[in-house]
Scaffold this active site. Structure first.
Site, short mmCIF file in Angstrom:
data_model
loop_
_atom_site.label_atom_id
_atom_site.label_comp_id
_atom_site.label_asym_id
_atom_site.label_seq_id
_atom_site.Cartn_x
_atom_site.Cartn_y
_atom_site.Cartn_z
N PRO A 109 25.54 46.10 -23.40
CG PRO A 109 24.88 47.74 -21.91
CD PRO A 109 25.08 46.26 -22.03
CG ASP A 257 20.44 12.59 -7.52
OD1 ASP A 257 20.84 11.54 -6.99
OD2 ASP A 257 21.05 13.67 -7.44
CG HIS A 782 33.23 9.13 -7.59
ND1 HIS A 782 34.25 8.22 -7.71
CD2 HIS A 782 32.20 8.47 -7.01
CE1 HIS A 782 33.86 7.06 -7.20
NE2 HIS A 782 32.62 7.20 -6.77
#
Length: 1123
Positions: A109, A257, A782
């Site tokens: 909105p 993984d 990392h």
């Protein structure tokens, strides 16, 4: 990776669901998502406000500054939104260097408001705490909020109050809005903490008389906290950065993984590229990408990824076949190259991973040749020689050009070879085999310990430290360009702690020397391989005693664990409780924690309650950042040095090593880590720390100490912590730092050099220089390897270090050369005097590893040819269990694999299952069921009761299958007529096995036999022996109606027909299975179901102890003893 960006819709959903504030948050859950597949009728039914409200539409694809890019449609009705989307949905647009397609949009909105009602709020995490930024002017033109906003830092574990917000953040806010904003910001901060956000920005935040409106929002959450927040988060989708598509292969690897203890990462950069990588290690994967980009391959680099953490052969195979599948979809005019690289592994079995890769190469042999793929391999680590041999062998046998190199070759040299920048050696020199290091090659059984108690190099007593050197970049020491990254960092107000606190020698409560010759440690976790590695290192360093005093493992009781000290066996205590271990081993001051990511926080906090602990190494990867920051705060308060998380640890040659650091003994010896050198290093990556061991040993007199601080954004100790320790350690003459993209820690080293706090030569290189060359953001291996601003890029940090006076090479390729140059200078000026090399003592090789290397052989105690559980999945007679279910083989098919080592025809499998069904039970009166029932009622367990029933099976009960098959086969094969066979058996006084039944007869046939007969006659190719047996039945039933071919006999003869005619067995094989008792196994397996049923039935009916009634026993005693 920990901090991951989420979509605006996901962020707002979290906020609307869980924020707790007295401020009235408006338009909760008023948003609709639009994609190319959106059904507008259904969308308006689900969100009826779309038809009545004025609307805002914008892409929800992690795009910054959408308003300035003209990508926001404002104050539109539904029809206008649809028209606006026609020109934007699925259109290509550029955002900076990234170019992508707009696919996902958010409709909300429209909120009418004035500029004075717009505010800016942002919360983000740093090492010290969480920063709240607030500016009283929000919106598109907010500008540089870092410079303009009010700022409040909430320290770790502290809470934010409304009074703090009012006093320090809302100074320029009208009074009538302060209460609402203060309540909202406190609620937002609590939400940020509870749901493990790492970044949360709202701009603009609109406050009107009606309440608070969240117009635009950007957020990141700590993905490692999934196990904590799963109930609130649900299944979160992490969208890719704008400009990069989300590929199903990436999702597949991410799923692998998540299901693995290893680390498997894949990001597709350019699927049409010719340069593909398959790199082991988070740090190494960045270095290879850097080198490819440095050599001009950025536009052809197809992927970034890594596999590390000791993946299994199957996991590596799955990863490799995904890469090979992707790279063989489109041809390249120049052919393609695959770089299989890596640093020197600490604990990954290189041979096992390479076997997985070789399997994948063989599977894709045709496509690899078709696409003209050349493969370059460089690796080191446990069993790497065998891995390289296997890889080289597959090149020779398949014809695919595969160039293989080991640790004698610089890690990134293969990149230059692959890209044509350096020649490919014909026969690279190979290092000695692992075994050669471990077999006794010297006459001295033990090296005198005194020769290695101090540094390997004999330093001059008059000069303990190297004088400060002048800047090599043309700037005098102590001056700094105002335009340099270092100056921008120091002037940006990034909360770098003051010089006095940061650069005084390591905090008085923390030790400068972490490890000594007599350091003792407790290992948390049942990591026997790591402990044995530590003990072998201790032995080769000529320590008097093992460095491991005890182990803590909460999941067993106190006990002793056997290890080797040299050739002797010793016992180390294992404790269930840490308190007992600490109490009984007061000499311990180091804890090495192999606790999982879920338990690492609690076990570390517990360890810090004991004042004897000065150093803790946390190995686990994936600990939520909020927990890590609490650990850091507590450690600082207690004077404890933390190494990790997400680390392999560290090593002090001649003294102590943490867990798997330094790899196996061959690498310990090759890198001369059994005695100290003159060079100390600190890196983030564990694998790269081992590579540094190799580089330093080849270019200097060796390593004095090395630490891998870990790859997380907030390591427990920093680069500067260790550099200052090295500066204050006399035996260390030069320092090597392997920095990384992300964070600003390296700038503190620059400042330390400029201020004269660091005077020893520092050689430094920050990896991740390729990041600025990519069009879209790439999260490297990392968690901390991601630049959030220009000063965090590797290029900026390398330049700042160079300007400050550190020795910075042009690339990682040149790192070894620069280290050698600095070392040679120190030797030339007498700072370092190399000492004579002394051979270490010999450590016997473990039997298991000697076998792995193929050095010994021993006859196996058992042999098996039906099942293998060692791989990724269970294998039945060569068939993976997934294939068994995919083929819907059923129980009969499995029995065929395990009993007969054959994949039997469908009808044979059905027949086996029918046999099991008809032999499952024959009532409680038979001897086997009776025994089972008696045992069950005597209170015995299921196994005992079942065994009691099975022991009754023999020639008289149920065991006639084999005997019937043998008798009928022998008679039929000898050419004997059925009548001759019956007469001969009668003459010999033998029963015909499989003939006769106590109840059933020719007039009352056994329906079990009838069912089996109908099936066999319909499906078997031939039933010669069955027909022969039925002819015998005609003769026997003519004499007595109950001398029928019973179910045992029928199964016996029918099975012989099956084995002989199904096409899967030779005649000799079929006869052998009958001879060794395979057919009786059908009855045993089938009837076991019935026996178990009787056991469960008696237990369910709660039947008591059975006693046979007297009136059913005929007592027949000798005459002279009768009453």
């Amino acid at each position: 990776m920990s901090a991951k960006a989420i979509s605006e819709q996901t962020g707002k959903e979290f906020l609307y669901k869980y924020i707790c504030t007295s401020a009235a948050v408006q338009n909760r859950f008023c948003y609709a998502s639009v994609t190319p597949e959106t059904d507008w009728d259904r969308l308006t039914q689900e969100h009826p406000w779309l038809r009545t409200e004025r609307l805002v539409v914008k892409p929800d694809q992690l795009i910054k500054r959408r308003g300035k890019l003209g990508l926001v449609g404002i104050n539109l009705d539904l029809q206008e939104v649809q028209e606006w989307l026609k020109s934007h949905l699925m259109s290509e647009t550029s955002v900076g260097k990234a170019k992508g397609v707009l696919k996902n949009f958010l409709i909300e909105p429209f909120v009418p408001h004035i500029q004075e009602e717009e505010f800016y709020v942002c919360i983000y995490a740093t090492r010290e705490g969480d920063h709240v930024l607030f500016h009283h002017e929000g919106g598109v033109e907010v500008g540089d909020v870092d410079a303009k906003a009010q700022r409040l830092m909430i320290a770790v574990d502290d809470k934010l109050s409304e009074d703090q917000v009012k006093e320090q953040l809302l100074t320029h806010v009208p009074d009538d809005k302060k209460e609402v904003l203060a309540s909202f910001i406190v609620g937002l901060f609590n939400l940020y903490e509870d749901l493990y956000f790492t970044y949360l920005e709202i701009n603009p935040l609109v406050v009107t008389q009606d309440g608070v409106y969240i117009l635009d929002m950007a957020a990141k959450i700590d993905a490692t906290a999934d196990y904590i927040c799963k109930a609130k988060w649900g299944d979160v989708e992490f969208p890719p950065p704008f400009g990069r598509e989300a590929y199903p292969e990436e999702a597949y690897i991410a799923d692998l993984d998540a299901k693995s203890g290893a680390s498997l990462k894949l990001t597709l950069l350019n699927p049409r590229g010719r340069i593909w990588t398959m790199v082991a290690g988070g740090g190494a994967s960045v270095v290879y990408s850097d080198t490819i980009c440095d050599l001009g391959g950025v536009d052809e680099l197809a992927n970034y990824g890594e596999y590390s953490g000791a993946p299994s052969e199957q996991q590596t195979y799955d990863y490799a076949k995904t890469i090979l599948s992707l790279m063989t979809r489109e041809k390249h005019p120049q052919g393609k190259v695959l770089i299989i690289g890596g640093s020197i592994a600490n604990f990954t079995n290189v041979a096992a991973t390479f076997k997985g890769i070789v399997r994948a190469i063989k599977d894709y042999l045709g496509p690899l040749k078709e696409h003209e793929v050349t493969i370059f391999v460089r690796r080191g680590g446990p069993n790497y020689q065998e891995g390289l041999r296997v890889m080289g062998e597959v090149g020779k046998t398949t014809g695919i050009p595969i160039h293989v190199f080991g640790t004698e070759t610089h890690m990134t040299a293969i990149v230059g070879m692959a890209l044509g920048h350096r020649p490919i050696p014909n026969q690279p020199p190979m290092d000695a085999h692992t075994a050669n290091f471990l077999l006794n090659t010297s006459n001295s059984a033990k090296t005198p310990a005194a020769t290695r108690t101090a540094s390997f190099s004999e330093a001059r007593t008059s000069n303990d430290a190297t004088p400060a050197k002048k800047s090599k970049a043309g700037l005098p020491a102590g001056t700094q360009s105002r335009h340099s990254p270092l100056h921008r960092f120091l002037s940006a107000g990034l909360h770098m702690y003051s010089y006095t606190s940061a650069y005084s020698p390591v905090s008085p409560s923390k030790a400068t020397t972490l490890f000594r010759k007599h350091t003792k440690a407790i290992v948390w976790g049942m990591q026997t391989r790591a402990v044995q590695g530590m003990l072998d290192f201790d032995y080769v360093c000529s320590r008097d005693e093992p460095s491991v005093a005890a182990m803590v493992y909460p999941f067993t009781g106190d006990h002793k664990q056997k290890f080797y000290w040299g050739h002797k066996e010793i016992l180390l205590p294992v404790y269930k409780n840490m308190a007992d271990a600490m109490k009984k081993h007061s000499e311990v001051d180091v804890l090495i924690s192999f606790a999982s990511l879920r338990s690492a926080f609690d076990s570390t906090v517990e360890a810090m309650q004991y004042s004897q602990i000065h150093t803790i190494a946390i190995i686990a990867e994936g600990i939520p950042e909020a927990q890590t920051r609490k650990i850091i705060k507590m450690a600082d308060e207690k004077g404890v040095t933390i190494i990790g998380p997400a680390t392999v640890g560290g090593i002090k040659p001649g003294c102590f090593k943490i867990g798997n650091t330094g790899g196996m003994l061959d690498n310990i010896l090759a890198s001369k880590l059994y005695r100290p050198g003159s060079v100390a290093y600190v890196s983030r990556s564990g694998g790269m720390s081992n590579e540094l061991n190799n580089i330093i040993s080849r270019t200097t007199d060796g390593v004095y100490e090395g630490v891998a601080i870990g790859g997380d954004r907030y390591p427990g100790s920093t680069f500067m912590d260790h550099v200052l320790r090295y500066q204050d350690t006399p035996g260390i003459k030069m320092i090597v730092v392997l920095g990384e993209i992300g964070g600003t820690e390296e700038y503190k080293i620059c400042h330390g050099i400029r201020e004269g706090r660091i005077t020893k030569p520092v050689v430094c290189w920050c990896i991740g220089t390729c990041a600025t060359m990519f069009a879209s953001e790439v999260q490297f291996g990392h968690a901390g390897a991601c630049a959030n601003q220009a000063s965090e890029t590797a290029i900026a940090k390398n330049q700042a270090l160079r300007d400050a006076g550190a020795y910075v090479p042009k690339s990682f390729d040149e790192l070894g050369d620069v280290i050698r140059t600095v070392y040679d200078e120190l030797v030339a000026n007498g700072t370092i005097i190399p000492a004579q090399e002394v051979p270490p003592p010999t450590v016997p090789m473990d039997y298991s590893w000697a076998r792995e290397l193929g050095l010994i052989r021993k006859p196996a105690s058992f042999m098996t040819s039906i099942c293998d559980e060692r791989g990724q999945e269970l294998i039945y007679a060569g068939m993976p269990i997934t294939e068994v279910f995919k083929e819907e083989m059923g129980l009969g098919g499995v029995l065929g694999l395990l009993w007969f080592q054959r994949r039997l025809p469908r009808y044979a499998c059905q027949f086996i299952e029918m046999c099991l069904m008809v032999t499952a039970d024959h009532g409680p009166a038979v001897s086997g069921a009776h025994n089972t029932i008696v045992c069950a009622r005597a209170g015995k367990d299921l196994i005992s009761s079942l065994t009691s029933g099975l022991l009754t099976i023999g020639d008289r009960f149920g065991g006639a299958l084999d005997a019937a098959a043998k008798q009928f086969s022998k008679a039929f094969d000898s050419g004997m007529l059925p009548m001759e066979f019956v007469n001969k058996m009668k003459k010999d006084g033998k029963l015909i096995m499989g003939i006769g039944h106590r109840v059933k007869s020719i007039n009352n046939p056994d329906m079990r036999v009838q069912i089996l007969k109908d099936f066999v006659k319909q499906h078997f190719p031939s039933t010669q022996l069955l027909d022969y047996a039925l002819d015998v039945e005609k003769i026997t039933t003519s004499k007595k109606p109950n001398l029928i071919l019973n179910v045992d006999g029928f199964i016996g003869v029918a099975f012989v027909d099956l084995l002989r005619t199904c096409g899967g067995f030779t005649r000799d094989e079929a006869d052998e299975f009958v001879e060794i008792g395979a057919l009786n196994g059908i009855f045993v397996l089938g009837r076991s179901m019935g026996f178990i049923g009787h056991y469960l039935d008696q237990k369910r009916l709660k039947q008591g102890l059975y006693r046979h009634p007297w009136d059913d026993i005929s007592y027949v005693l000798p005459e002279h003893m009768s009453m």
